[in-house]
Design a protein around this motif. Structure first.
Motif, PDB file in Angstrom:
ATOM      1  N   PRO A   6      41.405  21.238  26.532  1.00 49.47           N
ATOM      2  CA  PRO A   6      42.458  21.136  25.517  1.00 49.47           C
ATOM      3  C   PRO A   6      41.893  20.420  24.294  1.00 49.47           C
ATOM      4  N   THR A   7      42.080  21.022  23.138  1.00 48.49           N
ATOM      5  CA  THR A   7      41.456  20.531  21.913  1.00 48.49           C
ATOM      6  C   THR A   7      42.498  20.440  20.804  1.00 48.49           C
ATOM      7  N   ALA A  53      38.900  15.954  20.607  1.00 57.96           N
ATOM      8  CA  ALA A  53      39.208  16.002  19.182  1.00 57.96           C
ATOM      9  C   ALA A  53      38.133  16.802  18.464  1.00 57.96           C
ATOM     10  N   MET A  54      38.564  17.556  17.456  1.00 60.08           N
ATOM     11  CA  MET A  54      37.640  18.350  16.639  1.00 60.08           C
ATOM     12  C   MET A  54      38.008  18.115  15.177  1.00 60.08           C
ATOM     13  N   ALA A  55      37.015  17.878  14.345  1.00 59.96           N
ATOM     14  CA  ALA A  55      37.283  17.690  12.913  1.00 59.96           C
ATOM     15  C   ALA A  55      37.884  18.966  12.341  1.00 59.96           C
ATOM     16  N   ASP A  56      38.853  18.815  11.460  1.00 56.35           N
ATOM     17  CA  ASP A  56      39.518  19.994  10.912  1.00 56.35           C
ATOM     18  C   ASP A  56      38.652  20.755   9.916  1.00 56.35           C
ATOM     19  N   ASP A  57      37.451  20.254   9.661  1.00 58.34           N
ATOM     20  CA  ASP A  57      36.520  21.014   8.837  1.00 58.34           C
ATOM     21  C   ASP A  57      35.424  21.673   9.696  1.00 58.34           C
ATOM     22  N   VAL A  64      41.310  26.366  17.837  1.00 55.19           N
ATOM     23  CA  VAL A  64      42.346  25.359  18.026  1.00 55.19           C
ATOM     24  C   VAL A  64      43.670  25.842  17.450  1.00 55.19           C
ATOM     25  N   LEU A  65      43.627  26.492  16.295  1.00 60.66           N
ATOM     26  CA  LEU A  65      44.865  26.993  15.695  1.00 60.66           C
ATOM     27  C   LEU A  65      45.503  28.058  16.567  1.00 60.66           C
ATOM     28  N   ASP A  66      44.706  28.875  17.221  1.00 64.88           N
ATOM     29  CA  ASP A  66      45.251  29.857  18.165  1.00 64.88           C
ATOM     30  C   ASP A  66      45.940  29.149  19.327  1.00 64.88           C
ATOM     31  N   GLN A 122      32.433   7.184  14.378  1.00 66.03           N
ATOM     32  CA  GLN A 122      33.436   7.085  15.439  1.00 66.03           C
ATOM     33  C   GLN A 122      34.771   7.760  15.095  1.00 66.03           C
ATOM     34  N   LEU A 123      34.796   8.616  14.096  1.00 68.12           N
ATOM     35  CA  LEU A 123      36.062   9.200  13.658  1.00 68.12           C
ATOM     36  C   LEU A 123      36.802   9.929  14.779  1.00 68.12           C
TER      37      LEU A 123
END
Length: 148
Positions: A6-7, A53-57, A64-66, A122-123
């Protein structure tokens, strides 16, 4: 092909608070705000164990959007909206009763913390904290009640 854990997406820290979406601001504020739900001791919105977690860039944002379309835990933009403690953005500093000025002030403070986290590499580590982070988190909700 192995199943993706899960992301969720987390807004990049390089953007200024006034240039990100409402839900991205909520994600940042909630991450750095303690839960206000009665009896909850959670110190900030964080994912359940096993979530990634995945950076939105990132290049893989589409995946993830799917997933967001079918997940109650994610906004339409793929940001985590339900904490591991079981409470939402609203319980983590984003209550609809705060006015726009206070909301934007909290977003600016949260962006500053994320810039520090990004500088420390560490973001996307929701378990990381240090004295600087803990001190700055006080500024996110520091004016709570001032506009109530």
């Amino acid at each position: 092909m192995s199943a993706l854990p899960p992301t969720f997406l987390y807004p990049s820290a390089v953007e200024e608070a006034n240039s990100i979406s409402y839900n991205a601001k909520r994600a940042k504020i909630a991450r750095h705000s303690p839960c206000s739900a009665s009896g909850c001791t959670c110190l900030g919105l964080h994912p359940p164990p096993g979530w990634q977690a995945m950076a939105d860039d990132s290049e893989d944002v589409g995946i993830v959007l799917d997933m967001a379309e079918f997940s109650e835990e994610l906004t339409d933009e793929g940001h985590l909206k339900i904490c591991d403690c079981g409470h939402s953005f609203e319980d983590h500093g984003c209550d609809d009763s705060i006015d726009l000025e206070e909301f934007n002030r909290r977003a600016r403070a949260a962006v500053r913390i994320d810039e520090l986290l990004e500088n420390k590499g560490q973001l996307l580590n929701f378990e990381y904290t240090d004295e600087d982070i803990l001190s700055l988190r006080k500024s996110v909700i520091g004016n709570e009640g001032a506009n109530s």
